[in-house]
Scaffold this active site. Structure first.
Site, short mmCIF file in Angstrom:
data_model
loop_
_atom_site.label_atom_id
_atom_site.label_comp_id
_atom_site.label_asym_id
_atom_site.label_seq_id
_atom_site.Cartn_x
_atom_site.Cartn_y
_atom_site.Cartn_z
N CYS A 89 58.55 -32.91 12.01
CA CYS A 89 60.01 -32.83 11.99
C CYS A 89 60.57 -34.19 11.58
O CYS A 89 60.38 -35.18 12.28
CB CYS A 89 60.52 -32.43 13.37
SG CYS A 89 62.31 -32.30 13.39
N CYS A 239 67.30 -31.84 6.68
CA CYS A 239 65.91 -31.49 6.99
C CYS A 239 64.95 -32.50 6.35
O CYS A 239 64.76 -32.52 5.13
CB CYS A 239 65.57 -30.07 6.52
SG CYS A 239 64.00 -29.51 7.18
N GLY A 240 64.31 -33.28 7.21
CA GLY A 240 63.42 -34.34 6.71
C GLY A 240 62.20 -33.80 5.99
O GLY A 240 61.82 -34.30 4.92
O1 PYC Z 1 64.01 -32.48 9.79
O2 PYC Z 1 61.99 -31.84 9.25
C1 PYC Z 1 63.07 -31.66 9.80
C2 PYC Z 1 63.28 -30.40 10.54
C3 PYC Z 1 62.42 -29.34 10.64
C4 PYC Z 1 63.05 -28.39 11.43
C5 PYC Z 1 64.28 -28.89 11.80
N1 PYC Z 1 64.39 -30.12 11.24
#
Ligand code: PYC
Length: 318
Positions: A89, A239-240
């Site tokens: 995440c 979303c990373g």
């Molecule tokens: O930021 O990778 C991310 C992520 C995955 C699910 C929610 N955020």
């Protein structure tokens, strides 16, 4: 009543992270991937108690800091959401950096952390800005065509950015906050089609994140996205891991050069700045994602005897 569990909440571009500071279950050591398996098998009630209602809500992402045996890492991290654990995440790692700063660990430098899918690095650049260097990311398949009931033929790329993503550029959806319900329905139907046709990631893992893209009018961003996560909640941040999957596709298409910055805006308007370089054999790229996070709560979770919902609503252990 069990001992209170201290958590620090933050949000990264609107997406919440809850890091468990005390009361972390004993997972028996080994790799983080091994510990995650124990967590999944034996501590699902703990997961649900931390992130689900009545203490959390469906968008909440939890994280546990666990021991690591990796010679370069001081600790490991396990992420989880409303329905299970997550491989990686990105927004949560940015939340971790800001949480450690809040806890007074100011001179961290570059931290190496073992995740369930490899070593990640992060650095706190100022009080709220964190730069994450993610696991090697890549596009596995390009222009995969699926027939989505009610929507017709849809084409997308399958890419890994620490989770598996199906990335769709050409669609008829309007990426606006007011359309969250329709966007969720669209992406849920895409997930069902992928699952029923056994279209999976290269390692056989389920593609459980759907990412839609559109142009943006924000002069500080190159593109806007909408990301649907496995628990059918959308990511409030860009979303990373999804941004990592995106830059892997952009690198593969030659749209961005190594080191060139891509600014990904989320559906709520928050922005991550990302870039990537190729690994030694050019088969993967190594994404760097920069974002900001803020602390929202420093709290103790309490589970009282006699509370039938102490392990969260919808959890079989409750
Ligand atoms: O930021 O990778 C991310 C992520 C995955 C699910 C929610 N955020």
């Amino acid at each position: 009543m069990s001992e209170p569990i201290r958590v620090i909440d933050s949000h990264t571009g609107g997406e919440p992270t809850r890091i468990v500071i005390s009361g972390v279950p004993e997972l028996g050591g080994g790799s983080v991937s091994d510990q995650m398996q124990v967590f999944n098998e034996k501590f699902d009630d703990f997961r649900s108690a931390i992130v689900n209602e009545p203490r959390g809500w469906d968008a909440m992402i939890g994280a546990l800091l666990v021991p690591s045996q990796h010679p370069e890492c001081n600790y490991g991290i396990i992420f989880f959401n409303n329905v299970g654990s997550l491989w990686m995440c990105g927004h949560g790692t940015i939340g971790l950096g800001v949480t450690l700063k809040y806890l007074g660990q100011t001179d961290l430098g570059v931290q190496k952390v073992e995740s369930a899918v490899g070593i990640i690095e992060f650095e706190l650049l100022d009080d709220h800005t964190v730069e994450l260097t993610n696991v090697p990311s890549y596009r596995y398949r390009r222009d995969v065509e699926i027939d989505v009931p009610g929507y017709g033929l849809v084409r997308g790329d399958i890419a890994w950015g620490g989770n598996w993503f199906f990335l769709i550029k050409n669609h008829d959806q309007q990426l606006e906050l007011k359309n969250i319900r329709q966007l969720t329905e669209y992406c849920t139907t895409v997930t069902e089609v992928l699952n029923s046709n056994r279209i999976v990631g290269e390692d056989g893992k389920v593609i459980d994140h759907i990412e839609l893209f559109a142009d943006t009018e924000n002069p500080n961003a190159d593109s806007r996205n909408f990301v649907l996560c496995p628990g059918l909640q959308y990511d409030r941040s860009p979303c990373g891991t999804g941004t990592s999957a995106k830059v892997a596709c952009l690198m593969a298409d030659g749209v961005i050069a190594p080191g060139e910055v891509w600014r990904q805006e989320s559906i709520v308007g928050s922005v991550f700045e990302a870039s990537a370089v190729w690994n030694e054999d050019g088969s993967r790229c190594i994404p760097t994602v920069r974002g900001t996070a803020y602390i929202t709560a420093d709290a103790h979770m309490i589970m009282q005897d006699g509370d039938d919902l102490r392990f969260g609503i919808g959890n079989p252990g409750s």
